[in-house]
Write a protein that holds these residues in place. Structure first.
Motif, PDB file in Angstrom:
ATOM      1  N   ILE A  36       0.832  -1.199   0.000  1.00  0.00           N
ATOM      2  CA  ILE A  36       0.000   0.000   0.000  1.00  0.00           C
ATOM      3  C   ILE A  36       0.868   1.252   0.000  1.00  0.00           C
ATOM      4  O   ILE A  36       0.657   2.179  -0.796  1.00  0.00           O
ATOM      5  CB  ILE A  36      -0.968   0.003   1.208  1.00  0.00           C
ATOM      6  CG1 ILE A  36      -2.017  -1.093   1.047  1.00  0.00           C
ATOM      7  CG2 ILE A  36      -1.642   1.367   1.369  1.00  0.00           C
ATOM      8  CD1 ILE A  36      -2.844  -1.349   2.305  1.00  0.00           C
ATOM      9  N   GLY A  40       1.359   3.844  -3.276  1.00  0.00           N
ATOM     10  CA  GLY A  40       1.051   5.262  -3.110  1.00  0.00           C
ATOM     11  C   GLY A  40       2.246   6.152  -3.404  1.00  0.00           C
ATOM     12  O   GLY A  40       2.144   7.133  -4.146  1.00  0.00           O
ATOM     13  N   TYR A  41       3.383   5.802  -2.832  1.00  0.00           N
ATOM     14  CA  TYR A  41       4.591   6.612  -3.012  1.00  0.00           C
ATOM     15  C   TYR A  41       5.036   6.622  -4.470  1.00  0.00           C
ATOM     16  O   TYR A  41       5.295   7.682  -5.042  1.00  0.00           O
ATOM     17  CB  TYR A  41       5.707   6.074  -2.115  1.00  0.00           C
ATOM     18  CG  TYR A  41       6.996   6.828  -2.279  1.00  0.00           C
ATOM     19  CD1 TYR A  41       7.178   8.080  -1.693  1.00  0.00           C
ATOM     20  CD2 TYR A  41       8.042   6.303  -3.035  1.00  0.00           C
ATOM     21  CE1 TYR A  41       8.362   8.780  -1.852  1.00  0.00           C
ATOM     22  CE2 TYR A  41       9.225   6.990  -3.192  1.00  0.00           C
ATOM     23  CZ  TYR A  41       9.382   8.231  -2.606  1.00  0.00           C
ATOM     24  OH  TYR A  41      10.546   8.916  -2.778  1.00  0.00           O
ATOM     25  N   SER A  43       3.350   5.864  -7.153  1.00  0.00           N
ATOM     26  CA  SER A  43       2.358   6.518  -8.007  1.00  0.00           C
ATOM     27  C   SER A  43       2.560   8.030  -7.977  1.00  0.00           C
ATOM     28  O   SER A  43       2.533   8.701  -9.013  1.00  0.00           O
ATOM     29  CB  SER A  43       0.938   6.178  -7.552  1.00  0.00           C
ATOM     30  OG  SER A  43       0.690   4.813  -7.690  1.00  0.00           O
ATOM     31  N   PHE A  44       2.784   8.557  -6.786  1.00  0.00           N
ATOM     32  CA  PHE A  44       3.049   9.987  -6.637  1.00  0.00           C
ATOM     33  C   PHE A  44       4.316  10.374  -7.398  1.00  0.00           C
ATOM     34  O   PHE A  44       4.334  11.388  -8.112  1.00  0.00           O
ATOM     35  CB  PHE A  44       3.179  10.333  -5.151  1.00  0.00           C
ATOM     36  CG  PHE A  44       3.337  11.790  -4.866  1.00  0.00           C
ATOM     37  CD1 PHE A  44       2.281  12.674  -5.072  1.00  0.00           C
ATOM     38  CD2 PHE A  44       4.527  12.292  -4.365  1.00  0.00           C
ATOM     39  CE1 PHE A  44       2.417  14.026  -4.797  1.00  0.00           C
ATOM     40  CE2 PHE A  44       4.676  13.637  -4.089  1.00  0.00           C
ATOM     41  CZ  PHE A  44       3.620  14.508  -4.307  1.00  0.00           C
ATOM     42  N   ILE A  71      -1.589  16.097  -1.333  1.00  0.00           N
ATOM     43  CA  ILE A  71      -1.432  14.710  -1.769  1.00  0.00           C
ATOM     44  C   ILE A  71      -0.150  14.121  -1.178  1.00  0.00           C
ATOM     45  O   ILE A  71      -0.151  13.006  -0.646  1.00  0.00           O
ATOM     46  CB  ILE A  71      -1.444  14.601  -3.310  1.00  0.00           C
ATOM     47  CG1 ILE A  71      -2.830  14.962  -3.849  1.00  0.00           C
ATOM     48  CG2 ILE A  71      -1.026  13.203  -3.762  1.00  0.00           C
ATOM     49  CD1 ILE A  71      -2.899  15.071  -5.355  1.00  0.00           C
ATOM     50  N   ILE A  75       0.222  11.039   1.699  1.00  0.00           N
ATOM     51  CA  ILE A  75       1.048   9.833   1.583  1.00  0.00           C
ATOM     52  C   ILE A  75       1.868   9.634   2.852  1.00  0.00           C
ATOM     53  O   ILE A  75       1.996   8.513   3.359  1.00  0.00           O
ATOM     54  CB  ILE A  75       1.940   9.903   0.328  1.00  0.00           C
ATOM     55  CG1 ILE A  75       1.058   9.802  -0.921  1.00  0.00           C
ATOM     56  CG2 ILE A  75       3.007   8.812   0.333  1.00  0.00           C
ATOM     57  CD1 ILE A  75       1.775  10.093  -2.216  1.00  0.00           C
ATOM     58  N   LEU A  78      -0.532   8.554   5.562  1.00  0.00           N
ATOM     59  CA  LEU A  78      -0.902   7.154   5.324  1.00  0.00           C
ATOM     60  C   LEU A  78       0.182   6.213   5.867  1.00  0.00           C
ATOM     61  O   LEU A  78      -0.136   5.197   6.501  1.00  0.00           O
ATOM     62  CB  LEU A  78      -1.120   6.900   3.826  1.00  0.00           C
ATOM     63  CG  LEU A  78      -1.410   5.455   3.438  1.00  0.00           C
ATOM     64  CD1 LEU A  78      -2.759   5.005   3.985  1.00  0.00           C
ATOM     65  CD2 LEU A  78      -1.352   5.297   1.927  1.00  0.00           C
ATOM     66  N   SER A  79       1.438   6.563   5.651  1.00  0.00           N
ATOM     67  CA  SER A  79       2.533   5.739   6.165  1.00  0.00           C
ATOM     68  C   SER A  79       2.482   5.667   7.682  1.00  0.00           C
ATOM     69  O   SER A  79       2.674   4.591   8.266  1.00  0.00           O
ATOM     70  CB  SER A  79       3.888   6.313   5.731  1.00  0.00           C
ATOM     71  OG  SER A  79       3.994   6.295   4.337  1.00  0.00           O
TER      72      SER A  79
END
Length: 107
Positions: A36, A40-41, A43-44, A71, A75, A78-79
């Motif tokens: 996950i 996310g990372y 993709s950013f 955004i 991330i 989220l981490s």
């Protein structure tokens, strides 16, 4: 054949089905949470590399803050949250299994 009392502790732990369950559950959770974060990372980073104009857009017409800032912050947050999720399981279910394994091994 060794009796359980003569078997080295590490062998008894490795043969314990609860230890195998612990390893499986912990590995699965770590893999899922890592995937996950990495998705996310990266993709950013791909958006930064290949479509930076998307991140340069302001939050609103009169805002100096671009859409990329929240955004990126999301991330990072989220981490932290996923670290908390892992800690929850490590201090809960995984610790309970570890305690059971320890009790069974030392008997």
């Amino acid at each position: 054949m060794h009796s359980p009392a003569n078997t080295p502790v590490y062998e008894r732990v490795r043969r314990n089905p609860k230890f195998q369950e612990l390893v499986r559950q912990r590995s699965r959770l770590a893999l899922i949470l890592s995937a996950i974060v990495l998705v996310g990372y990266y993709s950013f980073m791909m958006v930064v590399a290949f479509a930076p104009d998307l991140l340069h857009k302001p939050m609103s017409d009169d805002s100096a803050l671009s859409i990329g800032f929240p955004i990126g912050a999301a991330i990072i947050i989220l981490s932290w949250l996923l670290t908390g999720v892992y800690s929850h399981f490590a201090n809960g279910r995984f610790q309970d299994l570890t305690d059971e394994i320890t009790r069974e091994t030392l008997q």
